[in-house]
Design an enzyme around this catalytic site. Structure first.
Site, PDB file in Angstrom:
ATOM      1  CB  CYS A 171      65.285 -22.489 -24.840  1.00 16.76           C
ATOM      2  SG  CYS A 171      65.512 -22.568 -23.044  1.00 16.76           S
ATOM      3  CG  ASN A 180      72.740 -15.087 -21.523  1.00 16.14           C
ATOM      4  OD1 ASN A 180      72.824 -13.888 -21.283  1.00 16.14           O
ATOM      5  ND2 ASN A 180      73.194 -15.614 -22.636  1.00 16.14           N
ATOM      6  CD  GLU A 219      64.472 -16.661 -21.538  1.00 14.19           C
ATOM      7  OE1 GLU A 219      65.688 -16.547 -21.252  1.00 14.19           O
ATOM      8  OE2 GLU A 219      64.084 -17.197 -22.593  1.00 14.19           O
ATOM      9  CB  CYS A 272      67.817 -19.192 -20.206  1.00 14.00           C
ATOM     10  SG  CYS A 272      68.252 -20.537 -21.320  1.00 14.00           S
ATOM     11  CE1 TYR A 295      80.239 -24.314 -23.979  1.00 16.65           C
ATOM     12  CE2 TYR A 295      80.109 -26.203 -25.453  1.00 16.65           C
ATOM     13  CZ  TYR A 295      80.735 -25.039 -25.058  1.00 16.65           C
ATOM     14  OH  TYR A 295      81.832 -24.593 -25.719  1.00 16.65           O
TER      15      TYR A 295
END
Length: 131
Positions: free
Chosen positions: A87, A42, A55, A53, A48
């Site tokens: 997520c 990540n 993945e 991420c 933000y």
């Protein structure tokens, strides 16, 4: 490659995580049918919403190198007490390329559980949905 070896690679990616805000490193290792593994971590951002991420980092690396429809498994490793579940956006991105992906989610200490992406995103929307 064994499931345990894939999980270990995901944990190794913690050292590359850029997490000055959450202080929660996550690593991922994406296995292709030919044995190639793409890893990711990540990478946070002061804005933000721009954070990516682990993945999706691994997936984008794989796709950018020509892999599109040969993903077998992904390991996702966090440092929390709970398993490090992907997520929603990560589930959707993975579903785009591998709706039957084998998903390994790990937590601090190395324990992991295994399930299919279709269990994490039932009735997912993918390329076939546009036909």
């Amino acid at each position: 490659m064994t499931d345990q070896a894939l999980v270990n690679l995901a944990f190794e990616m913690h050292r590359y995580s850029y997490v000055p805000y959450s202080h929660f490193p996550v690593g991922a290792a994406l296995l292709c049918a030919d044995g190639t593994v793409f890893t990711g971590c990540n990478v946070e951002n002061a804005a933000y919403g721009s954070t990516i991420c682990a993945e999706r980092t691994a997936l984008v690396k794989a796709v950018s190198e020509g892999h599109r429809d040969d993903f077998v498994a992904i390991a996702i490793a966090g440092q929390g007490e709970d398993f490090c579940w992907p997520c929603g956006p990560c589930r959707q991105m993975l579903f785009e390329f591998a709706p039957n992906l084998h998903v390994l989610v790990a937590r601090k200490g190395g324990d992991f559980v295994t399930l299919e992406l279709s269990d994490l995103l039932p009735h997912g929307f993918g390329p076939k949905s546009l036909e």
